[in-house]
Design a protein around this motif. Sequence first.
Motif, PDB file in Angstrom:
ATOM      1  N   TYR A   1      75.801  21.949  40.478  1.00 36.05           N
ATOM      2  CA  TYR A   1      75.186  20.703  40.018  1.00 36.05           C
ATOM      3  C   TYR A   1      73.726  20.899  39.621  1.00 36.05           C
ATOM      4  CZ  TYR A   1      79.489  18.367  40.821  1.00 36.05           C
ATOM      5  OH  TYR A   1      80.810  18.011  40.708  1.00 36.05           O
TER       6      TYR A   1
ATOM      7  N   GLN B   1      71.432  22.097  32.334  1.00 33.76           N
ATOM      8  CA  GLN B   1      72.136  22.051  31.048  1.00 33.76           C
ATOM      9  C   GLN B   1      72.048  20.665  30.425  1.00 33.76           C
ATOM     10  OE1 GLN B   1      75.885  23.413  32.685  1.00 33.76           O
ATOM     11  NE2 GLN B   1      75.581  25.484  31.885  1.00 33.76           N
TER      12      GLN B   1
ATOM     13  N   ALA C   1      70.302  19.604  26.935  1.00 30.20           N
ATOM     14  CA  ALA C   1      71.095  18.960  25.880  1.00 30.20           C
ATOM     15  C   ALA C   1      70.408  17.688  25.381  1.00 30.20           C
ATOM     16  CB  ALA C   1      72.489  18.627  26.420  1.00 30.20           C
TER      17      ALA C   1
ATOM     18  N   ALA D   1      79.953  17.926  21.878  1.00 33.79           N
ATOM     19  CA  ALA D   1      80.299  19.271  22.370  1.00 33.79           C
ATOM     20  C   ALA D   1      80.183  20.309  21.260  1.00 33.79           C
ATOM     21  CB  ALA D   1      81.718  19.263  22.934  1.00 33.79           C
TER      22      ALA D   1
ATOM     23  N   ALA E   1      82.796  21.469  38.436  1.00 29.39           N
ATOM     24  CA  ALA E   1      81.686  20.514  38.427  1.00 29.39           C
ATOM     25  C   ALA E   1      81.467  19.958  37.018  1.00 29.39           C
ATOM     26  CB  ALA E   1      80.408  21.165  38.956  1.00 29.39           C
ATOM     27  N   ALA E   2      82.562  19.586  36.374  1.00 22.83           N
ATOM     28  CA  ALA E   2      82.508  19.164  34.974  1.00 22.83           C
ATOM     29  C   ALA E   2      82.173  17.690  34.810  1.00 22.83           C
ATOM     30  CB  ALA E   2      83.834  19.485  34.292  1.00 22.83           C
ATOM     31  N   LEU E   3      81.724  17.055  35.877  1.00 18.93           N
ATOM     32  CA  LEU E   3      81.306  15.660  35.748  1.00 18.93           C
ATOM     33  C   LEU E   3      80.041  15.438  36.556  1.00 18.93           C
ATOM     34  CD1 LEU E   3      83.195  13.508  38.278  1.00 18.93           C
ATOM     35  CD2 LEU E   3      84.100  15.758  37.715  1.00 18.93           C
TER      36      LEU E   3
ATOM     37  N   ARG F   1      85.679  22.499  21.642  1.00 25.18           N
ATOM     38  CA  ARG F   1      84.461  21.745  21.306  1.00 25.18           C
ATOM     39  C   ARG F   1      84.708  20.788  20.137  1.00 25.18           C
ATOM     40  NH1 ARG F   1      79.635  23.137  23.697  1.00 25.18           N
ATOM     41  NH2 ARG F   1      79.731  24.943  25.066  1.00 25.18           N
TER      42      ARG F   1
ATOM     43  N   CYS G   1      75.458  13.575  30.375  1.00 27.87           N
ATOM     44  CA  CYS G   1      74.934  14.222  31.585  1.00 27.87           C
ATOM     45  C   CYS G   1      75.024  15.743  31.568  1.00 27.87           C
ATOM     46  CB  CYS G   1      75.683  13.739  32.827  1.00 27.87           C
ATOM     47  SG  CYS G   1      75.502  11.997  33.230  1.00 27.87           S
ATOM     48  N   THR G   2      76.136  16.287  31.105  1.00 26.56           N
ATOM     49  CA  THR G   2      76.430  17.685  31.434  1.00 26.56           C
ATOM     50  C   THR G   2      75.997  18.704  30.398  1.00 26.56           C
ATOM     51  OG1 THR G   2      78.594  17.625  30.351  1.00 26.56           O
ATOM     52  CG2 THR G   2      78.509  16.979  32.682  1.00 26.56           C
ATOM     53  N   GLY G   3      75.753  18.277  29.165  1.00 24.98           N
ATOM     54  CA  GLY G   3      75.542  19.261  28.106  1.00 24.98           C
ATOM     55  C   GLY G   3      76.835  19.955  27.713  1.00 24.98           C
ATOM     56  N   TYR G   4      77.961  19.448  28.203  1.00 26.19           N
ATOM     57  CA  TYR G   4      79.328  19.843  27.838  1.00 26.19           C
ATOM     58  C   TYR G   4      79.776  21.202  28.370  1.00 26.19           C
ATOM     59  CZ  TYR G   4      78.682  15.996  24.547  1.00 26.19           C
ATOM     60  OH  TYR G   4      78.407  14.789  23.991  1.00 26.19           O
ATOM     61  N   ASP G   5      78.843  22.032  28.767  1.00 25.37           N
ATOM     62  CA  ASP G   5      79.191  23.405  29.123  1.00 25.37           C
ATOM     63  C   ASP G   5      80.301  23.457  30.170  1.00 25.37           C
ATOM     64  OD1 ASP G   5      78.120  26.186  28.614  1.00 25.37           O
ATOM     65  OD2 ASP G   5      78.212  26.134  30.796  1.00 25.37           O
ATOM     66  N   LYS G   6      80.117  22.693  31.232  1.00 27.46           N
ATOM     67  CA  LYS G   6      81.082  22.762  32.328  1.00 27.46           C
ATOM     68  C   LYS G   6      82.382  22.031  31.979  1.00 27.46           C
ATOM     69  CE  LYS G   6      77.545  23.615  35.807  1.00 27.46           C
ATOM     70  NZ  LYS G   6      77.812  25.071  35.852  1.00 27.46           N
TER      71      LYS G   6
ATOM     72  N   VAL H   1      83.754  22.096  28.908  1.00 24.32           N
ATOM     73  CA  VAL H   1      84.480  23.090  28.115  1.00 24.32           C
ATOM     74  C   VAL H   1      85.053  24.156  29.043  1.00 24.32           C
ATOM     75  CG1 VAL H   1      84.241  24.862  26.337  1.00 24.32           C
ATOM     76  CG2 VAL H   1      83.102  22.647  26.052  1.00 24.32           C
TER      77      VAL H   1
END
Lengths: 779, 168
Positions: A651, A657, A661, A693, B101-103, B132, B142-147, B149
Motif C-alpha cells: 500500500y 504510484q 499518476a 490504464a 493490493a489492487a484497490l 491496459r 488511487c492506484t495508478g493502475y499498476d497493481k 494490471v
Amino acid sequence: MTITEKPQQQYKVIGTRPIRHDGLEKVTGRAVYGADVKFPGLLWGAVLRSPHAHARIKKLDVSKAAKMPGVFAVMTGADLVDLESKLVDMGEEIDNLAYTTKKLMADDKVVYKGHPVAAVAAVDLNTAQEALKLIAVAYEPLPVVLTVEEAMAPGAPLVLDDLVGEHLTGEARNTNIAKHTRYEFGDTAKGFARAAVTVERTFKLTMVHQGYIEPQNATAQWNQDGKLTVWTSTQGAFNVRDAVASILKMPESNIRVIPLEIGGGFGGKIPIYLEPVAAVLARKAGRPVKLVMDRKSVFEATGPTPGGTIRVKVGADSAGNITAAEADLRYEAGAYPGSPVGAGAQCIFAPYRLPNSRIDAYDVVVNKPKTAAYRAPGATQAAFAMESVVDEVAERLGIDPLEFRLRNASREGDRRADGPIFPRIGNVQVLQAAKRSAQWNAPLGAPSAPHKKRGRGVANGFWFNGGMKSSCNLAVNKDGTVAMVEGSVDIGGTRASIAMQAAEVLGIPAEDVHPTVGDTDTVGQTDVTGGSRTTFATGYAAYLAATNVVKQMMGRAAKLWEIDESGIEFKDGTFFSKSDPELRLTFKQVAEKLDETGGPLSATGTVNMRGAGGAFSTQIADVEVDTETGKVDVLRWTVVQDVGKAIHPAYVEGQMQGGAAQGIGWALNEEYFWDDKGNMHNSSFLDYRMPTALDLPKIETVLVEVPNPNHPYGVRGVGEAPIVAPVAAIANALRDALGTRFTETPMKPSRVLAAIKGGTLDGAATAASSNGASRRGRR
Amino acid sequence: MTTQPKKARVSTTVNGQPVDVLVAPYQSLLEMLREVLGLTGTKEGCNDGNCGACTVSLDGRIVDSCLVLGAEADGKRVDTIEGMARPEGLHPLQQAFLEEAALQCGICTPGFLVAARALLEREPHPSEERIRLWLAGNLCRCTGYDKIVGAVRKAAALDGAGNGRAAG
C-alpha cells in the motif's frame, strides 16, 4: 525495491503484505459507501446552482416548488444563520465558518458558477430535480475576476465586499488579496551578486481537480429528541460533526456523524458541502434526506486545487552552490479565502539548503469554486516552478541535475526557508537512491519513429506530513483475537496499516486484529484522514493501546501463575516467567483465561502528535514526444521516496504510484478550461481528461527507509509527497527532448505542438527554447 | 405523485435469478439495480458513461449501466459484481485483486472486476498492453493502475496453470 538505511529491528508483522481486512467487502460489492445508504421514508434532495460566476440575487421565489406534489421541503440561504467570522481547523485546511455558511448556500450574492442558491427534498430524485425548475431566481450579473492578475489589479471588481485582507502593512479593505505572507532569510541581493548563473522564470498553472470517482454525498436524519445523525463520505467525521454543530448552532454531542466507506478524497472530502443542507432539509421535512452530487457539480462546486502564477529566481556560484533564491507565489483561493499558498511557500525551497532566501505568498480570491486540499496542497505547483528553475541552473552550469540537487540538498539541522529546523530527513538518501536507480542508469533508447523525440527529466518534492489527534480502542476476545475501533476513515488501506501495528505489539498475526472505523459516538476524537497522518498518528494510537493491552495481560498471567507481575516478560507473542522456564503462555492462552482472571480486557490509545517527519520524493520521467501531434507519451517512471518505515509495503507502493499518476495527469492533460465569464467548459470525465490504464507505464518504486525518530516503528507519512515532483519532472523531460522549457500547465498536445513550431498557444514567440545553454550529455 | 410517469414492468435475469421489477421510463439500468433492486455494489461515478464505475455485463457484453435504460434490460441477462463470487469462494480476479493490493478506496473496484472478467472470458491470456487497452474505459484515481494490471495478469496466469477456476 526497498532500501533500508541501517539494520533495523526484525518485525513479524510490519513490512509484510497481508490481505487488507476490508478487502473482501470491497471486491464483492458489499462495502457500503455514502451513496448506498437507504432508509424507510428516505427523501432525495437536489440543489439549485447559480449559472453565473458573479451575480447579485435580486429575487428568489421558491413558492411554486414548495407546492409541487411530492416535495417535502425547500431551503435557501435564509435558512442558514449568518455566523460570525470563526476559524475552524478542518485538518489540512482552516475554514472560516462565516464563509463556509455562504459557500453552502448563497446569501444575496453568488460568487462562482455552481454556487448553491436553493435546495429541495422530494419523494425521489426525479421529483426533486423537477421541483428545482419551478424556483424563480432573478440575477443581476456582476463583472468577474478569474485570474490572480485580474484580481490584484488596481480597481478590480471585488469578489467579497466584506473581505478584510491580512497584508504586510496590516488589515486592508476593498481588496481581493486575502493574505500576503513573507518569509525572509539572509540577504538575497548579496546572494545573487555572488552568483555565476541566475535563472528567473514565471510559471502559470490552471486549476485541477482531485478527481475522486465517488461524488460527495450526505444523508441526515433527526430524532424526536433533537439529535441528528449524518451518514456521509468524508475524510474526517469529527470535523464534519464540529462544523455542522457550529453552522446549525447546536451542541456537537447532539450530532452523530457516521462515516461510510469513501470513494477517494485526496483532500477534497475534508470540507463540508452537503451535510448541513441535508440536515436543514431533513428537519423541515420531518424525514431523512439524502443528497448526492452529480459529476458536473463536483467539478464546478467542490474545491479544486488552485491555479495561479509563481515566479522563481535562483542563483548559483560556479562551483554549483546555490547562493540565493526568491519566490513569489500567487494562488487562486477561489471565491473565499484559504488557498494552500502558505503550504506552497513553506515547501517550495524545502529540498535545498539556502544561505539567502525570500518568499512572498499571496492568497487571492477569484470568481471560481473555493479551493480545497489536494494531496500535498500547494506543493506541486511550487515544485513545478522551483524544480524547473533548478534544472535550468544545473544545465547552465553543466552539472548533472541529480548531482546539483545533492550538492545543495537540505539535511538534518538545516533551517527551512520559512523557519523550522529540519529533524532527521531522508532527502540526501533519496537523491542518492535515485542516482543508483535502474531507470537513471538505463539508456533512454532511440525514439520509436523519426518524428518522435525522447527526453528524461528528474525532480524532487517535499511534503511536511501531519500529526494531529487520533484515537483507537482495543478489546481482547477470548479466542485470542482483538477487536479494534479506530477513528480514521480508511481511504486506501489504513485499517490494515493500523491493525498491523497493534498486531506487532501483541505478537499476533495481522488477521487476528479486526479493525472497524468508528463514528463520532463510538471512538475518541480523531482528525481527518489527511496530511499523510493516518498510519503515523492513528497507528501510534493503536501502538499505545496495544502496549496497554500487553501490560494488562501481563497482570492476568501473573494472577494465573500467582507470581508478581514484575517477574514476567513478553516477547514474540508469549508471556513467560523470568525465573521459571516452565511458565509460558501465548497471548491466545492468556486470552482464553480472561474470565477466570478478571473478565473483559480493553484499552484505549490516544495521541496528539507532532513530529510527523517530512518526506521527500524524487521522480524520474522518460517521455517520448510526437512532434507531429504534440502528444507526450510517458515511457518509464520511477518514484524514489523516503517512507520512514513501510508498514504494509504494497500500500506504500500504491500511494507512490497513485500520487505519480495524478501528477502525470496534472502535467499532461488536466485543467479547468474556462471562458471569460467564469464558466467551466469541461466539467465531465470525457473532457477533463484523467489518465487511464493505457496512458501510464508501469510505475517503478524505490522505498527508502529513513526511520522517523518520533514514531516507535519509524513511520513517516507517504501519501502526499509523491504528487509533488511529477509536473516538474515532465517539464524537465520535455526540455531534454525538445530543448523547450514549458512554464505553463498542462503540457497538452496543442501547447507542445505550438512550442515545437516556435510559438506558444497564445501565438507569441517563445524565448524559452533559445537560451543558448549547452545541453547536458546524454548517458 | 403526479409527476411520475407510468412505470414499466421489466422481466430480466440478474446474476442468474429471474426478477420482475417496475421501472420508470427515465430510470437507467444503474438506477434500477441500485434503487429498485438494492444492488449497490454497482457504483455511480459520473452518470455519463465516462468513468466505468457502473460497469455491468448485459447479455455477456460489458456496458456502462448509467447509459442503458432499465427498460432495455427486459428479456436480457444482467451480471453484476454481486454475482461474481460463488458460495465456495471468490472469483480468481477477486482473489488476485486482494493479494496484489489492487484497490485503495475501492469505489472503482466492482467496475474493474466486471470489465476484467469479460476480458478473460474472451482472451484468457491477454498481454499487458491488451489489459491496459481493455480497462481504459474504467477510471481509477488511487492506484495508478499498476497493481490492477498486475492483478489481472495474476488471475490470468492462475487460470492458465489450472490453479484457478475458469474465468466467468
